[in-house]
Write an enzyme that holds these catalytic residues in place. Structure first.
Site, mmCIF file in Angstrom:
data_model
loop_
_atom_site.group_PDB
_atom_site.id
_atom_site.type_symbol
_atom_site.label_atom_id
_atom_site.label_comp_id
_atom_site.label_asym_id
_atom_site.label_seq_id
_atom_site.Cartn_x
_atom_site.Cartn_y
_atom_site.Cartn_z
ATOM 1 N N ASN A 102 0.854 -1.178 0.000
ATOM 2 C CA ASN A 102 0.000 0.000 0.000
ATOM 3 C C ASN A 102 0.898 1.239 0.000
ATOM 4 O O ASN A 102 1.526 1.553 1.005
ATOM 5 C CB ASN A 102 -0.892 -0.010 1.244
ATOM 6 N N LYS A 134 -2.429 -2.389 -8.962
ATOM 7 C CA LYS A 134 -3.833 -2.058 -8.720
ATOM 8 C C LYS A 134 -3.969 -0.536 -8.594
ATOM 9 O O LYS A 134 -3.132 0.105 -7.967
ATOM 10 C CB LYS A 134 -4.292 -2.743 -7.432
ATOM 11 N N ASP A 135 -5.007 0.006 -9.167
ATOM 12 C CA ASP A 135 -5.357 1.425 -9.038
ATOM 13 C C ASP A 135 -4.304 2.383 -9.585
ATOM 14 O O ASP A 135 -4.138 3.494 -9.079
ATOM 15 C CB ASP A 135 -5.689 1.772 -7.578
#
Length: 189
Positions: A102, A134-135
């Site tokens: 993250n 991701k993202d």
């Protein structure tokens, strides 16, 4: 704000703040699993209630505003001071699902917990070692909205490049947690 020397006792509940440029946006409780000062681990459990501070926040409503609490699985979150990402270990029924990088501001300790700011970009490490971004598109949206500036995006991309190269070389500072599961929580605490 707390001192960088603040050490949290295993088993205690502390608060994880999402804070953007010094302004709290959201917070929720997590349980301390381990804290050595320069590194710490917390457990995010289903039902951890979100509290939002977005009524006058410059960014407006938090993207998770419609969620009253964490509805996902148990997640061990690993933090290393001065590192622009945290490492999350996802579980389904106490069984390891995957690692998750993250990207966020380095954790800053407070007296009652710590703060960070999620940068949107994530890297999933599947059980077989496959890396899945991701993202990625969130970085552009955050840049356009003013949540991030160009220098921050470049820093995030640099950190992403560095950590993905380290993972490919088998260099994971969090590898000591490979065998940990939430079932060990009573023995860990």
């Amino acid at each position: 704000m707390g001192s960088a020397k603040q050490i949290f006792r295993p088993g205690s509940l502390i608060t994880r703040y999402e804070s953007h440029r010094g302004r709290d946006w959201m917070d929720h409780p997590v349980r301390v699993v381990q804290d050595s000062g320069d590194r710490f681990a917390v457990l995010l459990s289903p039902g951890s209630a979100f509290r939002f501070h977005d009524h006058d926040h410059p960014l407006g409503p938090h993207p998770w505003r419609r969620h009253p609490d964490w509805r996902g699985p148990e997640v061990l979150q690993l933090y290393r001071m001065d590192t622009p990402y945290s490492v999350w270990m996802f579980f389904d029924d106490h069984r390891f699902r995957n690692w998750y990088i993250n990207f966020e501001t380095p954790a800053l300790r407070r007296l009652d917990g710590f703060e960070t700011d999620d940068h949107g970009l994530d890297l999933i490490i599947e059980r077989d070692g496959t890396l899945v971004w991701k993202d990625v598109e969130d970085l552009d949206a955050m840049l356009r909205s003013g949540r991030l500036v160009a220098a921050e995006v470049l820093g995030i991309l640099s950190a992403a490049h560095t950590v993905s190269d380290e993972i490919r070389r088998g260099e994971r500072w969090w590898s000591g947690w490979d065998d940990w599961t939430p079932a060990l929580i009573d023995r860990t605490l």
